[in-house]
Design a protein around this motif. Structure first.
Motif, short mmCIF file in Angstrom:
data_model
loop_
_atom_site.label_atom_id
_atom_site.label_comp_id
_atom_site.label_asym_id
_atom_site.label_seq_id
_atom_site.Cartn_x
_atom_site.Cartn_y
_atom_site.Cartn_z
N THR A 1 52.46 32.76 39.00
CA THR A 1 54.33 33.56 39.05
C THR A 1 54.19 33.54 37.59
OG1 THR A 1 55.38 30.87 38.77
CG2 THR A 1 54.38 31.85 41.15
N THR A 2 55.38 33.98 37.28
CA THR A 2 55.97 34.78 36.16
C THR A 2 56.84 32.54 35.35
OG1 THR A 2 58.52 35.14 37.17
CG2 THR A 2 57.21 36.74 36.64
N GLU B 1 44.34 34.71 39.10
CA GLU B 1 43.72 35.36 39.65
C GLU B 1 43.34 34.98 40.76
OE1 GLU B 1 42.72 39.09 39.93
OE2 GLU B 1 43.66 38.48 37.85
N SER C 1 46.60 35.91 42.69
CA SER C 1 46.76 37.19 43.49
C SER C 1 45.88 37.18 44.23
CB SER C 1 46.31 37.69 41.67
OG SER C 1 46.47 38.87 41.94
N SER D 1 45.37 41.36 43.65
CA SER D 1 46.07 42.83 43.89
C SER D 1 46.79 42.04 44.17
CB SER D 1 45.32 43.58 44.45
OG SER D 1 45.46 43.45 46.16
N LYS D 2 47.10 40.86 44.80
CA LYS D 2 48.96 40.41 45.69
C LYS D 2 50.09 40.09 44.68
CE LYS D 2 46.35 39.98 49.67
NZ LYS D 2 46.34 38.45 51.26
N LYS D 3 51.23 40.41 45.10
CA LYS D 3 52.28 39.77 43.67
C LYS D 3 52.77 38.60 44.63
CE LYS D 3 52.98 44.21 41.62
NZ LYS D 3 54.29 45.07 42.05
N ALA D 4 52.72 37.28 43.34
CA ALA D 4 54.17 36.06 43.47
C ALA D 4 55.09 36.54 44.54
CB ALA D 4 53.99 35.48 42.23
N LYS D 5 55.76 35.90 45.46
CA LYS D 5 56.89 36.07 45.83
C LYS D 5 57.95 34.59 45.62
CE LYS D 5 55.24 38.85 49.93
NZ LYS D 5 54.93 38.45 51.63
N GLU E 1 64.60 35.32 43.32
CA GLU E 1 63.89 35.97 42.02
C GLU E 1 65.04 36.12 41.38
OE1 GLU E 1 61.40 40.17 41.66
OE2 GLU E 1 61.38 39.51 43.36
#
Length: 599
Positions: free
Chosen positions: A69-70, A101, A104, A205-209, A213
């Protein structure tokens, strides 16, 4: 579902089967993720009495809900297994980029079962997962195997692998990722090698949810600010790396010298972070989303630029071996990374061999053909023996078993500076009473990162404690151990705890995952995890009497320096620690405690 990917990969190497399973969110609520959740799954599925290097042992690679995540430093992953070095729960942590990764690609963890009939590696590209032949990679050094896989899968791929030490089942073998990052301790690399598993390469290639946000952005920004404004995470570690500790620890008289025979050296500055920065540093080498950037990239004497040594490594191959040549230590560190060896255990095992030689147990004729000595201060020896150890050649075969088994083979196991057969790190506990208690009660054997009491006892974070007093230390150790279990399970770096407290992790977890933890429930999860690990060890036959330190540290006062005259007073601390944990006087968790924690 937020934070978590929600999926588990189960790979049976014997049957060549790959299964995709849903993550058990009820368990995730109780055990968070990473270290905690993987340990719970492991304990539910594996007999604690399993032989660590048998096909029946399992190996779990797990991320946490904040991994990928961020959240700052959200790149950590854990390796959970039964450890061949100690016979305890094996639980090793690594940074870099592999963990992020993996998340991800859509997975919270991978469970490896069985044993392949020939060397294999696993390729993961989002939903495409394959078991591939690795016969061409077997025997290669870590950089060689990593280069080959990245050339095949692209420079954005991330590689986790073992080196020759893991293939040869060294009990101090590490699992490496991103060239120089290591899940280093307890011999987890040997478990991977026992399964004929050379590597895992992943591209996602998947982004965190995120549950919220905007709230996540706000909370993350606040925590980054705290990290950057903190003296340790905003100044000391970014400027000098973990090696900033060399002079600090030495000035307190707790830098172990020559296998813990002393605890202070006039030459310590020669291997310090200040010296490394001045003489061999090329650049900082940060992990995923890390504002601290404590990693170092250094230049060896031959011009190669490689991952640099951490504080523990500078000490293990340095002062502990009576060596103050930073170039030689940097090269020994490089060869540990190439062969896939835990630098703490590797360096300290050489130090133990040096004392064995010094006291006449190891004879010249035993090592004559190897071409290296075991004299304290021999610069060539630490490099030569590291290679021999990694390849299990000559006397290096004995070294590859770790210091306890080495010393035991000569009838003097007390010369191994270890707890539960795992080598102690770079702090003499005679001068830090709380930290020594943490060593003795660590669920994975001698370890500094299961409750880093150096933070309050030496660095004054979150407050300065008298390092020699016993008052309150049992309480502090429990809190630090529980909070560390939380941090490892969330998938962030322990170093954030210099700047952040339990409430900060509550806010990060709730913003990302939409949970409703508070400080009490989050720390309760940490206590649950720590107690579960204790139960595994007891069922695995680890006697609570092994909550002890080497006799030297209990009976022989530090001979000189700022901590002169002190021994560790473990017998006075253990009963109080057991009481606070809700364990009986025998060190076993009571039924009442197990029910209270819902273990």
């Amino acid at each position: 579902m937020f934070g978590y990917a929600g999926k588990v990969l189960r790979i049976n190497l014997t049957e060549k089967q790959i299964k995709l399973e849903d993550l058990d969110m009820n368990l995730a609520r109780k055990y968070l993720g990473g270290r905690g959740l993987a340990t719970k799954i492991f304990m539910d599925e594996v007999d604690p009495n399993v032989e660590p290097l048998s096909p029946e042992n399992k190996l779990i690679v797990a991320s946490g809900p904040l991994t990928g995540t961020t959240v700052p430093t959200g790149g950590r992953y854990m390796v959970i297994t039964k450890a061949p070095l100690t016979g305890t729960i094996g639980c090793s942590n690594s940074g870099g980029y592999f963990g992020a990764e993996l998340k991800s690609a859509g997975y919270d963890m991978i469970i490896f079962e069985g044993k392949a009939d020939s060397p294999v590696y696993i390729s993961i590209e989002d939903d495409k997962v394959e078991i591939k032949d690795a016969s061409h990679l077997w025997g290669k050094l870590v950089s060689e195997a990593t280069d080959e896989l990245m050339n095949k899968y692209g420079q954005k791929a991330r590689v986790l692998c073992i080196g020759p030490a893991g293939e040869r089942l060294s009990k101090i073998a590490a699992i490496m990722n991103d060239y120089d990052r290591a899940a280093g301790r307890s011999g987890v690399g040997a478990v991977m090698g026992s399964k004929n598993l050379k590597a895992v390469v992943v591209k996602g290639s998947k982004k965190a949810k995120y549950a919220d946000e905007e709230e996540t952005k706000k909370v993350v920004s606040d925590k980054i600010k705290k990290i950057r404004e903190n003296g340790i995470t905003g100044e000391g570690l970014p400027t000098y790396g973990t090696a900033v500790l060399v002079n600090i620890i030495n000035e307190h008289g707790i830098l172990p010298v020559k296998n813990f025979q002393k605890a202070y050296s006039e030459d310590a500055d020669k291997i310090s972070g200040e010296t490394m920065t001045r003489d061999i540093l090329v650049r900082r080498n940060p992990c995923y989303r890390c504002p601290i950037a404590c990693g170092r990239w250094v230049k060896l004497k031959d011009g190669r630029e490689v991952g640099g040594p951490e504080y523990e490594t500078l000490w293990a191959f340095g002062a502990d071996c009576g060596i103050y040549d930073i170039d030689a230590i940097a090269e020994a560190n490089f060869w540990c990374n190439e062969y896939g060896l835990d630098t703490i255990s590797a360096g300290t095992t050489i130090a133990a061999a040096m004392e064995l030689y010094e006291k006449g147990y190891v004879k010249d004729e035993e090592i004559e053909e190897d071409g290296y000595s075991f004299k304290f201060g021999d610069v060539e020896a630490i490099i030569g023996w590291t290679k021999k150890m990694g390849a299990r050649e000559g006397f290096g075969d004995k070294l590859a078993e770790g210091s306890y088994r080495l010393c035991e083979s000569y009838g003097v196991p007390e010369l191994s500076m270890s707890v539960k057969k795992q080598e102690l790190p770079a702090y003499d506990p005679r001068g830090v009473q709380g930290h020594g208690l943490e060593y003795a009660t660590s669920n994975r054997g001698g370890c500094h990162v299961r409750g880093y009491m150096i933070s309050p006892e030496i660095l004054g974070s979150p407050e300065k404690l008298d390092r020699f007093t016993l008052e309150g230390k049992a309480e502090w150790v429990k809190v630090f151990q529980d909070l560390t279990a939380v941090i490892d399970s969330l998938g962030v770096c322990l170093f954030t705890s210099f700047a952040l407290g339990a409430q900060d992790y509550v806010e990060l977890m709730n913003a990302v995952s939409g949970t409703d933890y508070n400080v009490d429930t989050l720390l309760e999860a940490g206590s649950r995890i720590y107690t579960l690990e204790r139960l595994f060890n007891i069922k695995a036959g680890i006697d609570p009497k092994e909550d002890k330190l080497p006799d030297r540290l209990l009976e022989e006062p530090i001979p000189e320096g700022p901590s002169k005259g002190h021994v560790h007073r473990l017998s006075e601390l253990l009963p109080k620690y057991y009481e606070i944990r809700g364990w009986g006087r025998d060190g076993i968790p009571t039924e009442e405690t197990l029910q209270k924690l819902s273990v």
